[in-house]
Design a protein around this motif. Structure first.
Motif, PDB file in Angstrom:
ATOM      1  N   ASP A  18      43.607  91.456  90.764  1.00  0.00           N
ATOM      2  CA  ASP A  18      44.324  91.653  92.028  1.00  0.00           C
ATOM      3  C   ASP A  18      45.225  92.883  91.984  1.00  0.00           C
ATOM      4  N   TYR A  19      45.577  93.317  90.788  1.00  0.00           N
ATOM      5  CA  TYR A  19      46.405  94.528  90.678  1.00  0.00           C
ATOM      6  C   TYR A  19      45.573  95.799  90.750  1.00  0.00           C
ATOM      7  N   GLY A  20      44.299  95.684  90.458  1.00  0.00           N
ATOM      8  CA  GLY A  20      43.481  96.890  90.514  1.00  0.00           C
ATOM      9  C   GLY A  20      42.299  96.793  89.568  1.00  0.00           C
ATOM     10  N   ARG A  21      41.573  97.916  89.444  1.00  0.00           N
ATOM     11  CA  ARG A  21      40.368  97.909  88.618  1.00  0.00           C
ATOM     12  C   ARG A  21      40.630  98.721  87.362  1.00  0.00           C
ATOM     13  N   SER A  22      40.944  98.011  86.285  1.00  0.00           N
ATOM     14  CA  SER A  22      41.193  98.718  85.035  1.00  0.00           C
ATOM     15  C   SER A  22      39.857  99.129  84.431  1.00  0.00           C
ATOM     16  N   ALA A  23      39.908 100.138  83.527  1.00  0.00           N
ATOM     17  CA  ALA A  23      38.669 100.594  82.891  1.00  0.00           C
ATOM     18  C   ALA A  23      38.154  99.532  81.928  1.00  0.00           C
ATOM     19  N   SER A  24      39.104  98.900  81.199  1.00  0.00           N
ATOM     20  CA  SER A  24      38.701  97.833  80.282  1.00  0.00           C
ATOM     21  C   SER A  24      39.900  96.931  80.043  1.00  0.00           C
ATOM     22  N   ILE A  25      39.625  95.711  79.629  1.00  0.00           N
ATOM     23  CA  ILE A  25      40.698  94.788  79.243  1.00  0.00           C
ATOM     24  C   ILE A  25      40.326  94.188  77.894  1.00  0.00           C
ATOM     25  N   HIS A  26      41.220  94.338  76.917  1.00  0.00           N
ATOM     26  CA  HIS A  26      41.028  93.693  75.619  1.00  0.00           C
ATOM     27  C   HIS A  26      42.079  92.610  75.447  1.00  0.00           C
ATOM     28  N   LEU A  27      41.766  91.650  74.611  1.00  0.00           N
ATOM     29  CA  LEU A  27      42.685  90.530  74.409  1.00  0.00           C
ATOM     30  C   LEU A  27      43.164  90.506  72.955  1.00  0.00           C
ATOM     31  N   ALA A  28      44.492  90.479  72.806  1.00  0.00           N
ATOM     32  CA  ALA A  28      45.072  90.325  71.468  1.00  0.00           C
ATOM     33  C   ALA A  28      45.994  89.117  71.473  1.00  0.00           C
ATOM     34  N   VAL A  29      45.814  88.228  70.504  1.00  0.00           N
ATOM     35  CA  VAL A  29      46.664  87.029  70.438  1.00  0.00           C
ATOM     36  C   VAL A  29      47.262  86.911  69.047  1.00  0.00           C
ATOM     37  N   LEU A  30      48.458  86.324  69.012  1.00  0.00           N
ATOM     38  CA  LEU A  30      49.103  86.122  67.720  1.00  0.00           C
ATOM     39  C   LEU A  30      48.359  85.049  66.924  1.00  0.00           C
ATOM     40  N   LEU A  31      47.984  83.952  67.610  1.00  0.00           N
ATOM     41  CA  LEU A  31      47.304  82.864  66.902  1.00  0.00           C
ATOM     42  C   LEU A  31      46.133  82.350  67.728  1.00  0.00           C
TER      43      LEU A  31
END
Lengths: 177, 334
Positions: free
Chosen positions: A121-134
């Motif tokens: 809804d904010y826009g069209r990013s080129a890519s989205i990666h996910l980083a999590v602590l655990l």
């Protein structure tokens, strides 16, 4: 009964590893060397703060945003309106950017699904990666982290939380048998 | 969740915690309306019906926008285009709409208590009072509280001076109730003919001289002269005389402290209760109120839709009997 499954030392080492991994995967594709970090309120925003510090110490430029996904959840009918909502804050335009989405504990994947919906809804990013602590396992959706600082297979009767008071640590508590 | 409630009839039913929760929830919705894509899926699959028996621009529109930005389906019905024109009673209109299974019915009606009356009869629908007679207008007051929360850091300990047609004002009544719960002071300023008898029991100060009430006020809250509600037993001199005695102009505003804020629930009558120079000044928060009105209505709709009603309704015949005995007691058909 609560067990500390990762103490402060382990959590800090994991944050260091995450920052390194994010650096390694960022900024090689295009000329924009800024790292765009978006934390999911609340725990993910705190983790993103820590990663931002480490990246900036290493000389990287960081742009930060935070998302509160309360209004994007799929369980309004069952849990009601979240009493502790924080406004989302997106100070940069995400169009065309390579985004890192940061959360503290990855479990069913439903929070991430909601966050992806809000990001779109904010826009069209080129890519989205996910980083999590655990990553605690137990996914209910086809979602996997690109970077995870720690791994711990917790069973579904347990609650696993990042606690930030008195030195960061991760606690596991049995909530139902 | 202890903060839950099925209907929103008025400030009277809410605890301080519930009011603060709604204001807080409203604050988090402000940002949504400033995005380029003003849409969140929160209320997807919910139906909201706006049923307005009195004219309204901002309240109806802001409920509509609030519902639509949260992905609810919103239907608007105004009395002038509805079957009430064909002689249908409020009760039958309400029951007909409820049979179409909306989650929320937003009602504005000229009779005080119209919402409670209908709620008794419609067991599966949440009802929101968008103004009932001279009784209450809870979402306006929650809006004002959000504006003061954002712009002035809250209301506790502040003094709000409400000026004008107190007798016909549901907003003034709702503020008097909210003030007792949240710990702010209310001063009422009006000619005697526009003040209900016994209003002091709400613990407010009453002034007939506007100038005397201004020093010490943190908020000057101007009410619209509701000329459509003035009756022959409610003496009112002339617009010009009223403006001279009770209108807020720059000279009067100069009597106020530097950080005193000007508010108005709208619609304004420029030149009557408020002069243009004041309405358009930097101290006026009138447009903030409008923006925050959308956010508060999002919060109210979310809070109501977030509860699964666990009622077991009584049979329709019983409810119909109850409604009819209530109408007999009132001596009129609703």
């Amino acid at each position: 009964m609560a067990d500390i499954i990762f103490d402060t030392t382990a959590v800090h080492a994991a944050l260091d590893r995450m920052a390194e991994a994010i650096t390694g995967k960022s900024g090689k594709k295009n000329r924009d060397t800024t790292v765009y970090l978006i934390g999911i309120e609340r725990g993910g925003a705190r983790v993103a703060d820590e990663i931002q510090k480490r990246l900036e110490t290493a000389g990287r430029t960081v742009a930060r945003g935070n998302l509160d996904i309360s209004f994007y959840r799929d369980d309004l009918d069952t849990i009601g309106a979240n009493p502790e909502v924080r406004p989302s804050n997106m100070p940069f335009d995400i169009d065309g950017k390579n985004i890192w989405l940061i959360d503290d504990v990855l479990y069913t994947g439903r929070t991430i699904r909601a966050a992806l919906g809000e990001l779109f809804d904010y826009g069209r990013s080129a890519s989205i990666h996910l980083a999590v602590l655990l990553d605690r396992g137990g996914r209910e959706l086809p979602i996997a982290p690109d970077v995870s600082g720690l791994n711990h297979a917790a069973d579904s009767g347990c609650s696993v939380k990042l606690l930030c008071q008195g030195g960061w640590h991760i606690e596991q508590r049995r909530v139902k048998s | 969740m202890s903060a839950s409630f099925k209907h929103l009839f008025g400030i009277a039913q809410l605890s301080r915690q519930q009011i603060e929760h709604l204001v807080h929830l409203g604050e988090s919705f402000i940002e949504l309306s400033r995005r380029s894509v003003k849409k969140a899926p929160t209320l997807r699959g919910k139906t909201v019906i706006n049923l307005f028996f009195e004219n309204s621009t901002r309240t109806r529109t802001s409920f509509e926008i609030a519902g639509k930005r949260l992905s609810a389906d919103v239907i608007n019905i105004s009395a002038s285009t509805s079957a009430t024109k064909k002689g249908e009673s409020l009760l039958d209109t309400g029951e007909t709409l409820a049979a179409m299974q909306p989650h929320v019915l937003v009602i504005r009606h000229s009779i005080s208590g119209a919402c409670e009356f209908l709620a008794d009869f419609l067991p599966d629908t949440s009802i929101v009072n968008a103004g009932d007679g001279a009784h209450e207008h809870p979402t306006q007051v929650l809006t004002d509280l959000l504006t003061l929360h954002v712009q002035a850091g809250g209301v506790a300990g502040k003094t709000m001076t409400i000026v004008g047609d107190i007798a016909h004002s549901r907003v003034a009544r709702s503020h008097l109730l909210a003030a007792q719960k949240l710990g702010y002071k209310v001063r009422l300023v009006a000619p005697k003919t526009l003040l209900p008898r016994g209003i002091e029991q709400f613990g407010c100060e009453v002034f007939h001289d506007f100038d005397a009430a201004i020093p010490g006020s943190d908020v000057l809250y101007m009410l619209r002269m509701q000329t459509e509600r003035l009756t022959s037993n409610c003496c009112f001199p002339s617009i010009r005389e009223y403006h001279e005695a009770y209108g807020l102009n720059a000279a009067r505003l100069a009597l106020a402290a530097d950080d005193c804020r000007v508010m108005h629930p709208g619609p304004m009558n420029r030149g009557v209760e408020i002069a243009s120079e004041v309405a358009d000044s930097a101290r006026s928060h009138i447009l903030d109120q409008v923006e925050h009105g959308v956010a508060i209505r999002m919060a109210v709709l979310t809070a109501l839709c977030g509860n699964s009603p666990e009622s077991s309704p009584s049979p329709r015949s019983k409810r119909r009997e109850k409604a009819e005995s209530a109408m007999r007691a009132q001596g009129k058909l609703l």
